[in-house]
Design an enzyme around this catalytic site. Structure first.
Site, PDB file in Angstrom:
ATOM      1  N   GLN A  38      42.930  64.535  19.974  1.00  0.00           N
ATOM      2  CA  GLN A  38      43.017  63.827  21.245  1.00  0.00           C
ATOM      3  C   GLN A  38      44.476  63.718  21.616  1.00  0.00           C
ATOM      4  OE1 GLN A  38      40.014  62.268  22.824  1.00  0.00           O
ATOM      5  NE2 GLN A  38      41.502  62.637  24.436  1.00  0.00           N
ATOM      6  N   THR A  51      41.867  66.838  25.663  1.00  0.00           N
ATOM      7  CA  THR A  51      41.154  66.829  24.392  1.00  0.00           C
ATOM      8  C   THR A  51      40.997  68.263  23.908  1.00  0.00           C
ATOM      9  OG1 THR A  51      39.925  64.885  25.144  1.00  0.00           O
ATOM     10  CG2 THR A  51      39.046  66.058  23.230  1.00  0.00           C
ATOM     11  N   THR A  52      41.221  68.479  22.608  1.00  0.00           N
ATOM     12  CA  THR A  52      41.096  69.824  22.046  1.00  0.00           C
ATOM     13  C   THR A  52      39.826  69.912  21.204  1.00  0.00           C
ATOM     14  OG1 THR A  52      43.494  70.080  22.003  1.00  0.00           O
ATOM     15  CG2 THR A  52      42.223  71.602  20.653  1.00  0.00           C
ATOM     16  N   ASP A  77      60.213  69.815  24.808  1.00  0.00           N
ATOM     17  CA  ASP A  77      59.546  68.778  24.001  1.00  0.00           C
ATOM     18  C   ASP A  77      59.390  69.252  22.560  1.00  0.00           C
ATOM     19  OD1 ASP A  77      58.439  66.275  23.537  1.00  0.00           O
ATOM     20  OD2 ASP A  77      56.417  66.899  24.078  1.00  0.00           O
ATOM     21  N   ASP A 133      40.592  57.502  25.103  1.00  0.00           N
ATOM     22  CA  ASP A 133      39.733  58.666  24.847  1.00  0.00           C
ATOM     23  C   ASP A 133      39.714  59.675  25.995  1.00  0.00           C
ATOM     24  OD1 ASP A 133      38.345  57.268  26.737  1.00  0.00           O
ATOM     25  OD2 ASP A 133      36.478  57.130  25.593  1.00  0.00           O
ATOM     26  N   ASP A 163      37.068  39.335   4.335  1.00  0.00           N
ATOM     27  CA  ASP A 163      36.575  38.413   3.302  1.00  0.00           C
ATOM     28  C   ASP A 163      37.355  37.107   3.253  1.00  0.00           C
ATOM     29  OD1 ASP A 163      38.964  39.203   2.221  1.00  0.00           O
ATOM     30  OD2 ASP A 163      38.117  40.068   0.385  1.00  0.00           O
ATOM     31  N   ASP A 190      53.541  46.915   4.459  1.00  0.00           N
ATOM     32  CA  ASP A 190      53.562  46.184   3.183  1.00  0.00           C
ATOM     33  C   ASP A 190      54.988  46.065   2.640  1.00  0.00           C
ATOM     34  OD1 ASP A 190      52.975  45.066   0.748  1.00  0.00           O
ATOM     35  OD2 ASP A 190      52.268  46.939  -0.152  1.00  0.00           O
TER      36      ASP A 190
END
Length: 526
Positions: free
Chosen positions: A57, A62-63, A173, A401, A437, A469
């Site tokens: 995407q 879209t490919t 690009d 999308d 949880d 993290d």
């Protein structure tokens, strides 16, 4: 996103005596959208190919995997929604991309186009399938590489640049994501892809539209007067990253990155540079000279001893710390995108009441989704003075999308101000969504569940954790999560969750980097 003051589509200043652009632009009405992108009618793409699973995407289309009906061969089909093409220049951009791919199709390291098709809704570009993955992903998966291997890669990349320039094409690009391996074979060739921002040029032509991707854009592009030398700068940035694992000029915000590109010091002293050969450093310096008239040409790069002589680039492995940094740099932080959407959908009625009413008013057919035209007309009715590119940017920040519509939650995520998204109670709410949880930590299993909910596939969960993290315990606590959400939001981060390093806007591509030179050139705050 502020539009450039020059008229849309005017991005080039001709040198005295320079001839017309080749090949000639599509014949089209001078205003509004032309009837079609391609200058001739085509067969239906499905008459010749079976369209299969989605491969990727992009921002502009879209490919899909497709199979040729006569030969059974596998190819890639990039489908560009025509509803994303807002004006004549956008149609010309797509046609130019197709022309350039044909123009370069004989180069061994350029993805080969098979054909282009157009129907009422899409333009389809069928091309060679490159199933070997992106450049950096291959390096990371391999686990080690050497200066000599990096030299071979740069020889290929700059060889593409030289090939483009010799045929009068500027890529505009160049970045690692636009280089794919043809297959998973060890000796598979590297291929350049995505010529959506590329242009034809003649010697002496200068361009002024600001396009590209933040880390890789050349300083003269930011100053809005540039030529093909900008491609060599971008290739130099790729070389720098290959050798040390991070970009040469970086900051927490786009404007900070641009400020560094314009006047930051090139670091060739700190680790791992003492262990990198002098010849490699010499090449980096000459590719990253800010004055484009003094910068190496593509031909000069290819003649440099580090590229030409296998004995000059050492064959010893590059420090493993470089590989680790490269892995983190190339991993996209999808967690932040998901969190922004969660927050937007959990805000109180008071905070979103006005936006809810605006959404209802815009969604004229009560379908629960809004199209670009509905958004444009609705904003006009409430007296908005947003320009078309700004409305499209708002739309596209949410339309992940490429469906051409946005739902209520996406609309909120794209329109709420970042300060609301960053408020403590909202961050806690988003953290709780991921912490299924209630343990106080987001684990890799919980991330996996969230990705499944959001329809994200091919996600490197370990890298998502490592990006955030800070204490290396393998999970994300609240303070780490909040730091991630606040990081890099000063100076124009957008609430749609589109990363600041993600390249250009949508199909209206010119002037797509949000560059405010006054902001870039202000004194450093540190």
């Amino acid at each position: 996103m502020q539009p450039d003051p020059q008229p849309h589509g005017r991005g080039r200043e001709k040198a005295a005596g320079a001839g017309p652009r080749l090949p000639p632009p599509v014949t089209a009405p001078s205003v509004g959208r032309p009837a079609s992108v391609l200058p001739h009618k085509t067969a239906n793409v499905r008459d010749h190919y079976r369209i299969g699973k989605k491969l990727g995407q992009g921002q502009f289309g879209t490919t899909y995997l497709c199979v040729g009906k006569p030969d059974g061969g596998e190819y890639a089909c990039k489908s560009i929604p025509k509803r994303k093409l807002l004006c004549r220049e956008d149609y010309e951009d797509v046609w130019r991309e197709i022309q350039i791919m044909h123009h370069l199709s004989e180069h061994p390291n350029v993805v080969r186009i098979r054909g282009a098709y157009e129907d009422a809704l899409f333009v389809h570009i069928v091309m060679e399938l490159c199933a070997g993955g992106e450049l950096f992903d291959r390096i990371v998966a391999k686990g080690h590489y050497t200066e000599r291997a990096a030299a071979l890669l740069i020889r290929t990349i700059v060889g593409v640049v030289e090939g483009c320039h010799s045929l009068g094409v500027m890529h505009r690009d160049l970045k690692p994501e636009n280089f794919l391996f043809a297959s998973t074979a060890e000796d598979a060739p590297l291929k350049a892809t995505d010529f959506g921002l590329s242009v034809f040029y003649k010697p002496g032509d200068k361009f002024s539209d600001v396009v590209g991707s933040p880390y890789y854009v050349a300083p003269e592009v930011l100053q809005k007067i540039y030529g093909p030398e900008a491609d060599v700068w971008s290739a130099g940035v790729i070389l720098y990253i290959l050798l040390c694992g991070v970009p040469p000029f970086w900051a927490e915000t786009e404007s900070g990155i641009f400020r560094q590109i314009l006047r930051g010091k090139l670091d060739l002293e700190s680790d791992p540079w003492p262990s990198i050969s002098d010849s490699a450093k010499d090449l980096v310096r000459n590719m990253l000279i800010r004055d484009p008239t003094k910068r190496f040409t593509a031909h000069e790069v290819l003649c440099h001893p580090w590229i030409v002589d296998d004995a000059v680039a050492p064959d010893k492995p590059i420090d493993s710390a470089v590989l680790s940094r490269l892995k983190h740099f190339s991993a996209m932080n999808k967690l932040k995108k998901m969190a922004l959407r969660v927050i937007a959908e959990s805000l109180s009625e008071e905070e979103i009441g006005g936006l809810k009413e605006l959404f209802k008013m815009i969604d004229t057919d009560n379908s629960g989704t809004i199209t670009y035209d509905e958004l444009k007309n609705g904003l006009k009715r409430v007296g908005s003075d947003l320009m078309e590119p700004e409305i499209q940017a708002l739309m596209d920040a949410a339309d992940i999308d490429n469906s051409g519509t946005i739902d209520y939650g996406e609309f909120l995520a794209a329109t709420l101000h970042m300060n609301k998204l960053e408020r403590e109670e909202n961050l806690v709410s988003a953290f709780t969504f991921f912490d299924k949880d209630g343990s106080g930590f987001i684990t890799i299993d919980e991330l996996s569940q969230a990705c499944e909910q959001f329809g994200l596939s091919d996600v490197h969960l370990e890298d998502m954790i490592k990006d955030v993290d800070q204490n290396n315990d393998g999970q994300i606590d609240y303070s780490e999560f909040a730091a991630m959400m606040r990081k890099g939001n000063a100076g124009g981060a957008n609430a749609g969750g589109v990363t600041s390093t993600g390249g250009t806007g949508r199909r209206t591509m010119r002037n797509s980097l949000r560059v405010n030179l006054g902001d870039i050139l202000k004194p450093n705050e540190n």
